[in-house]
Write an enzyme that holds these catalytic residues in place. Structure first.
Site, PDB file in Angstrom:
ATOM      1  N   ASP A 101      28.107 -50.288 -38.341  1.00  0.00           N
ATOM      2  CA  ASP A 101      28.560 -50.963 -39.548  1.00  0.00           C
ATOM      3  C   ASP A 101      30.050 -51.252 -39.526  1.00  0.00           C
ATOM      4  OD1 ASP A 101      26.266 -51.369 -40.966  1.00  0.00           O
ATOM      5  OD2 ASP A 101      26.487 -49.639 -42.273  1.00  0.00           O
ATOM      6  N   LYS A 131      29.159 -56.190 -42.192  1.00  0.00           N
ATOM      7  CA  LYS A 131      29.020 -57.095 -43.325  1.00  0.00           C
ATOM      8  C   LYS A 131      30.407 -57.287 -43.932  1.00  0.00           C
ATOM      9  CE  LYS A 131      24.268 -55.902 -44.771  1.00  0.00           C
ATOM     10  NZ  LYS A 131      23.904 -54.907 -43.747  1.00  0.00           N
ATOM     11  N   MET A 138      32.861 -48.871 -53.807  1.00  0.00           N
ATOM     12  CA  MET A 138      32.640 -50.325 -53.700  1.00  0.00           C
ATOM     13  C   MET A 138      33.019 -51.035 -54.991  1.00  0.00           C
ATOM     14  SD  MET A 138      29.021 -50.432 -51.580  1.00  0.00           S
ATOM     15  CE  MET A 138      28.086 -49.702 -52.915  1.00  0.00           C
TER      16      MET A 138
END
Length: 350
Positions: A119, A141, A256
């Protein structure tokens, strides 16, 4: 390989996944890194977007740099054919960023892997532990940028495992804390692929801790609540009861949530959480670029913006954010007390 690169300009002539371990180590040592390559993997592009390094696509004058590194090509083409052997997937939660916080079991899995699917927030320096022939797949991502879908990640896990390979799914933090880890385990189970889960150090606790902030403290607060700020309050996909959160009496930890922080603060204030409540934001926890902003609920958004804080960052809302451990500060924030060499995957120029 050990290089003294602190404060020096370093040119890396490789944009592939294998270069990330070296680039991450160079940044940790305080080098000014430029990557010169026509294309780069998503993780390096993300570092460029976060202004941690410079990426150029055109040829550069190598003489303008103190150090020039040329990456050694990985040996994936010569990887043994394991078709017919039982494959396996290991989910490794790799902590908040510093490879020193990867567990012993996590490191062992990386050392034994045939394929590593990593990741964006994985500790890329940990790839230095992998066997030279291990294949590295970058599925980073990038927020509002290049991204690999979860369906494609699931497909890769199953495909490599069915080919008889040991696949390590390397994820930042803990795989089951907003990491879609259980989705991947379920996809493997549906495909008949065996899985193992290695827990990781979650940034929801480690981020504040590395800034000297405990999420609980005797006589002050008896619990903490971790929420995702991926979508703002009032969004159709949000399931968080912000008025209940404001009344909970627990430390609120938001992951986040850099982009949605203004809406989250507004919702908590509207729910009568005291505007003077101490707060903190910790960015790049455990890395050399770690930043800490301490504020109050009323001023948190403005102070965070003024400091130029970007993702990844952890927000802490509650009275623990006012605690200050000094003069033990240097001890409590030392995530990596021993220096580590730059991964030996590069050779000096001729």
């Amino acid at each position: 390989m050990e290089l003294n690169v602190t404060g020096r300009s370093v040119l890396v002539l490789d944009g592939g996944p294998r270069a990330i371990a070296t680039v991450a180590a160079l940044l940790r040592e305080g080098a000014a890194v430029t990557v010169a390559a026509p294309t780069v993997c998503a993780a390096l592009e993300d570092l460029a977007l976060r202004r941690r390094l410079t990426w150029v696509t055109a040829p550069v004058d190598e003489g303008c740099f103190d150090v020039v590194l040329r990456a050694v090509a990985p040996l994936t083409a010569d990887a043994p054919d394991r078709t017919g052997r039982a494959g396996h997937v290991t989910l490794v939660g790799a902590g908040p960023g510093d490879p020193g916080l990867v567990t012993v079991a996590g490191r062992a899995a990386i050392e034994q892997a045939d394929v590593i699917i990593a990741d964006r927030l994985a500790p890329w320096e940990a790839l230095a532990w992998a066997r030279p022939e291990a294949e590295v797949v970058d599925v980073a991502k990038i927020p509002y940028g290049r991204s690999t879908s979860q369906e494609e990640i699931n497909r890769l896990l199953v495909e490599h495992a069915r080919a008889g390979r040991h696949v390590v799914r390397l994820k930042g933090g803990d795989s089951y804390v907003f990491g879609r880890g259980f989705e991947e385990v379920a996809a493997c189970a549906d495909a008949g692929v065996a899985t193992t889960v290695v827990p990781g150090v979650t940034s929801s606790v480690a981020g504040p801790e590395l800034a000297g902030i405990p999420v609980t403290h005797r006589g002050l607060v008896q619990g903490f609540t971790v929420v995702s700020g991926h979508v703002p309050p009032g969004h159709p996909d949000s399931s968080i009861d912000y008025p209940a959160l404001a009344r909970s009496g627990t430390t609120i930890v938001v992951l986040m949530g850099v982009r949605t922080l203004p809406a989250i603060v507004e919702a908590l204030i509207a729910a009568d959480l005291d505007e003077g409540t101490p707060c903190a934001v910790v960015a790049d926890a455990s890395l050399a670029s770690q930043q800490v902003v301490r504020s109050t609920l009323a001023h948190l958004v403005a102070d965070t913006a003024a400091a130029g804080i970007g993702a990844p960052a952890v927000a802490v809302i509650g009275h623990v954010a006012a605690l200050d451990p000094r003069p033990a500060w240097a001890v409590m924030t030392a995530a990596t007390p021993f220096p580590r060499p730059i991964p030996a995957m590069v050779v000096p120029p001729c």
